[in-house]
Design a protein around this motif. Structure first.
Motif, PDB file in Angstrom:
ATOM      1  N   ARG A  23      45.305  33.189  43.105  1.00 25.30           N
ATOM      2  CA  ARG A  23      45.042  34.512  43.743  1.00 25.30           C
ATOM      3  C   ARG A  23      45.873  34.399  45.149  1.00 25.30           C
ATOM      4  O   ARG A  23      46.428  35.628  45.336  1.00 25.30           O
ATOM      5  CB  ARG A  23      43.381  34.756  44.346  1.00 25.30           C
ATOM      6  CG  ARG A  23      43.023  35.722  45.209  1.00 25.30           C
ATOM      7  CD  ARG A  23      41.923  35.753  45.876  1.00 25.30           C
ATOM      8  NE  ARG A  23      42.117  34.528  46.877  1.00 25.30           N
ATOM      9  CZ  ARG A  23      41.316  33.913  47.607  1.00 25.30           C
ATOM     10  NH1 ARG A  23      39.914  34.497  47.627  1.00 25.30           N
ATOM     11  NH2 ARG A  23      41.401  33.137  48.589  1.00 25.30           N
ATOM     12  N   LEU A  87      43.935  37.635  36.280  1.00 25.58           N
ATOM     13  CA  LEU A  87      43.171  37.773  37.814  1.00 25.58           C
ATOM     14  C   LEU A  87      43.018  39.094  38.092  1.00 25.58           C
ATOM     15  O   LEU A  87      41.685  39.224  38.847  1.00 25.58           O
ATOM     16  CB  LEU A  87      44.193  37.119  38.630  1.00 25.58           C
ATOM     17  CG  LEU A  87      44.571  35.397  38.631  1.00 25.58           C
ATOM     18  CD1 LEU A  87      45.553  35.245  39.623  1.00 25.58           C
ATOM     19  CD2 LEU A  87      43.360  34.762  38.911  1.00 25.58           C
ATOM     20  N   ASP A  88      43.494  40.077  37.679  1.00 23.26           N
ATOM     21  CA  ASP A  88      43.405  41.545  38.037  1.00 23.26           C
ATOM     22  C   ASP A  88      42.068  41.952  37.127  1.00 23.26           C
ATOM     23  O   ASP A  88      41.104  42.561  37.864  1.00 23.26           O
ATOM     24  CB  ASP A  88      44.330  42.337  37.341  1.00 23.26           C
ATOM     25  CG  ASP A  88      45.846  42.368  38.444  1.00 23.26           C
ATOM     26  OD1 ASP A  88      45.651  41.934  39.468  1.00 23.26           O
ATOM     27  OD2 ASP A  88      46.643  42.820  37.885  1.00 23.26           O
ATOM     28  N   ARG A  91      39.134  40.210  38.998  1.00 25.46           N
ATOM     29  CA  ARG A  91      38.970  41.143  40.321  1.00 25.46           C
ATOM     30  C   ARG A  91      38.173  42.773  39.890  1.00 25.46           C
ATOM     31  O   ARG A  91      37.014  42.851  40.675  1.00 25.46           O
ATOM     32  CB  ARG A  91      40.103  41.413  40.961  1.00 25.46           C
ATOM     33  CG  ARG A  91      40.093  42.056  42.244  1.00 25.46           C
ATOM     34  CD  ARG A  91      41.365  42.447  43.197  1.00 25.46           C
ATOM     35  NE  ARG A  91      41.696  43.764  42.307  1.00 25.46           N
ATOM     36  CZ  ARG A  91      42.851  43.729  41.796  1.00 25.46           C
ATOM     37  NH1 ARG A  91      43.772  42.600  41.996  1.00 25.46           N
ATOM     38  NH2 ARG A  91      43.193  44.680  41.008  1.00 25.46           N
ATOM     39  N   ASN A  92      38.708  43.320  39.004  1.00 31.45           N
ATOM     40  CA  ASN A  92      37.859  44.405  38.606  1.00 31.45           C
ATOM     41  C   ASN A  92      36.519  44.130  38.191  1.00 31.45           C
ATOM     42  O   ASN A  92      35.607  44.829  38.507  1.00 31.45           O
ATOM     43  CB  ASN A  92      38.822  44.924  37.558  1.00 31.45           C
ATOM     44  CG  ASN A  92      40.160  45.515  37.837  1.00 31.45           C
ATOM     45  OD1 ASN A  92      40.320  45.733  39.050  1.00 31.45           O
ATOM     46  ND2 ASN A  92      40.990  45.897  37.192  1.00 31.45           N
ATOM     47  N   GLU A  95      34.449  43.528  41.177  1.00 31.60           N
ATOM     48  CA  GLU A  95      34.145  44.670  42.020  1.00 31.60           C
ATOM     49  C   GLU A  95      33.174  45.587  41.351  1.00 31.60           C
ATOM     50  O   GLU A  95      32.303  45.848  42.006  1.00 31.60           O
ATOM     51  CB  GLU A  95      35.468  45.349  42.225  1.00 31.60           C
ATOM     52  CG  GLU A  95      36.318  45.013  43.226  1.00 31.60           C
ATOM     53  CD  GLU A  95      37.808  45.610  43.069  1.00 31.60           C
ATOM     54  OE1 GLU A  95      38.060  46.462  42.339  1.00 31.60           O
ATOM     55  OE2 GLU A  95      38.502  45.125  44.006  1.00 31.60           O
TER      56      GLU A  95
END
Length: 102
Positions: A23, A87-88, A91-92, A95
């Motif tokens: 990250r 990683l995206d 993260r999504n 969230e």
């Protein structure tokens, strides 16, 4: 390598600290102290071992400068950069989870 591709991925980045190093390196080159400060609660010994493992697996590049004291910088290799979509997605998902369970 394990037969299962998910297991292969987990064997390379399945540790909490490795994901946090990735990250931090997604945004660019960092020195060890910067990584340690950003991650926080990890011990120097564990962080060193995790980074060393990622270097050996071709995810992270370690550049050593011939200075006293020695200075080292870490960056993602092309292979490490290819983990950006993973990683995206993490993260999504995180969230979304936080917003639904806040």
């Amino acid at each position: 390598m394990p037969a299962c591709p998910v297991e292969t991925t987990l064997s390379l980045i399945g540790d909490k600290w490795k994901v946090l190093v990735l990250r931090d390196l997604i945004t660019g080159t960092k020195r060890f102290g910067e990584l340690k400060k950003s991650i926080g609660t990890v011990s120097q010994k564990v962080l060193t071992a995790q980074i060393r493992d990622m270097v050996e697996n071709g995810l992270v590049h370690r550049k050593v400068y011939a200075e006293v004291p020695p200075r080292m910088e870490y960056s993602l290799t092309e292979l490490g950069q290819s983990l950006q979509p993973v990683l995206d997605a993490m993260r999504n998902w995180g969230e979304d989870y936080k917003s639904k369970n806040a």
